[in-house]
Scaffold this motif. Sequence first.
Motif, short mmCIF file in Angstrom:
data_model
loop_
_atom_site.label_atom_id
_atom_site.label_comp_id
_atom_site.label_asym_id
_atom_site.label_seq_id
_atom_site.Cartn_x
_atom_site.Cartn_y
_atom_site.Cartn_z
N MET A 35 5.50 -2.23 10.82
CA MET A 35 4.40 -2.24 9.69
C MET A 35 3.31 -1.64 10.40
SD MET A 35 4.81 -2.85 6.98
CE MET A 35 3.27 -2.95 6.21
N GLU A 36 2.89 -2.03 11.88
CA GLU A 36 1.79 -1.42 12.67
C GLU A 36 1.56 -0.02 12.61
OE1 GLU A 36 3.77 -4.22 13.40
OE2 GLU A 36 2.39 -6.02 13.69
N ALA A 37 2.78 0.46 12.94
CA ALA A 37 3.06 1.96 13.14
C ALA A 37 2.59 2.85 11.59
CB ALA A 37 4.32 2.38 13.59
N GLY A 38 3.26 1.98 10.77
CA GLY A 38 2.88 2.35 9.27
C GLY A 38 1.41 2.41 8.98
N ILE A 39 0.97 1.15 9.49
CA ILE A 39 -0.54 1.40 8.99
C ILE A 39 -1.52 2.35 9.84
CG2 ILE A 39 -2.89 -0.38 9.46
CD1 ILE A 39 -0.80 -2.59 9.05
N GLU A 59 1.30 13.82 4.00
CA GLU A 59 2.54 13.92 4.98
C GLU A 59 2.40 12.30 5.56
OE1 GLU A 59 2.80 17.03 7.32
OE2 GLU A 59 3.20 18.56 5.68
N LYS A 60 1.18 12.14 6.14
CA LYS A 60 1.10 10.94 6.76
C LYS A 60 1.29 9.59 5.84
CE LYS A 60 0.79 12.94 10.77
NZ LYS A 60 1.78 12.83 11.62
N TYR A 61 0.59 9.83 4.75
CA TYR A 61 0.45 8.67 3.85
C TYR A 61 2.12 8.47 3.23
CZ TYR A 61 -4.52 8.36 3.26
OH TYR A 61 -5.62 8.11 3.33
N GLU A 62 2.80 9.50 3.12
CA GLU A 62 4.33 9.42 2.77
C GLU A 62 5.05 8.89 3.59
OE1 GLU A 62 5.16 13.28 1.45
OE2 GLU A 62 4.62 13.06 -0.67
N ALA A 64 3.84 6.67 5.93
CA ALA A 64 3.67 5.30 6.01
C ALA A 64 4.14 4.58 5.06
CB ALA A 64 2.23 5.14 5.98
N LEU A 65 4.31 5.19 3.69
CA LEU A 65 4.83 4.47 2.53
C LEU A 65 6.20 4.30 2.74
CD1 LEU A 65 4.60 3.63 -0.46
CD2 LEU A 65 5.06 5.94 -1.09
N ALA A 66 7.06 5.12 3.64
CA ALA A 66 8.47 4.83 3.48
C ALA A 66 8.59 3.72 4.58
CB ALA A 66 9.07 6.22 4.43
N ILE A 67 7.90 3.46 5.43
CA ILE A 67 7.97 2.44 6.43
C ILE A 67 7.64 1.23 5.71
CG2 ILE A 67 6.74 1.34 8.34
CD1 ILE A 67 6.37 4.14 9.68
N GLN A 68 6.60 1.25 4.85
CA GLN A 68 6.31 0.10 4.12
C GLN A 68 7.39 -0.42 2.99
OE1 GLN A 68 2.76 1.45 2.51
NE2 GLN A 68 1.35 0.59 4.14
N ARG A 69 8.10 0.58 2.54
CA ARG A 69 8.95 0.22 1.67
C ARG A 69 10.16 -0.41 2.23
NH1 ARG A 69 8.66 5.45 -2.64
NH2 ARG A 69 7.34 4.41 -4.26
N HIS A 76 6.20 -4.50 -3.16
CA HIS A 76 4.82 -5.40 -2.41
C HIS A 76 3.75 -4.50 -2.55
CE1 HIS A 76 2.97 -7.04 1.07
NE2 HIS A 76 3.95 -7.86 0.95
N ASP A 77 2.45 -5.66 -2.62
CA ASP A 77 1.14 -4.80 -2.86
C ASP A 77 0.64 -3.91 -1.81
OD1 ASP A 77 1.09 -7.05 -1.09
OD2 ASP A 77 -1.03 -7.58 -1.68
N ASP A 78 1.25 -4.18 -0.49
CA ASP A 78 0.73 -3.00 0.39
C ASP A 78 1.45 -1.55 0.09
OD1 ASP A 78 -0.69 -4.85 1.86
OD2 ASP A 78 0.88 -5.26 3.29
N VAL A 79 2.56 -1.86 -0.50
CA VAL A 79 3.30 -0.34 -0.82
C VAL A 79 2.24 0.22 -2.04
CG1 VAL A 79 5.33 0.45 -2.11
CG2 VAL A 79 5.42 -1.09 -0.09
N ALA A 80 1.94 -0.62 -2.80
CA ALA A 80 1.03 -0.16 -4.27
C ALA A 80 -0.23 0.31 -3.70
CB ALA A 80 0.84 -1.43 -4.99
N GLN A 81 -0.72 -0.10 -2.73
CA GLN A 81 -2.07 0.42 -2.10
C GLN A 81 -2.06 1.76 -1.45
OE1 GLN A 81 -3.54 -2.82 0.51
NE2 GLN A 81 -4.54 -4.04 -1.51
#
Length: 83
Positions: A35-39, A59-62, A64-69, A76-81
């Motif tokens: 998660m830290e890497a995703g953030i 590209e970076k957001y996508e 990060a999103l893959a890691i969060q999912r 999860h709300d972090d995924v939604a954000q």
Amino acid sequence: SIGHVYREQGKLEEALAMHKKAFRIFCKTIGHASMEAGIALGDIGSVLSDEGKHEEAIEKYEEALAIQREALGDEHDDVAQTL
């Protein structure tokens, strides 16, 4: 973080360098899928967006999103954000 302060000061090059360094450290110490890497990837995306590099930012957001999912699930709300 120092990267966030640099970003608030408009020192985008310095902010990007700090967030990239944090990402590299997280990947080395706790793994790319943490998660830290995703953030950190999200932070990199934010700076890239501020620089007007919108395609790179997405590209970076996508990434990060893959890691969060993977870590949290789709609802999860972090995924939604990140969406």
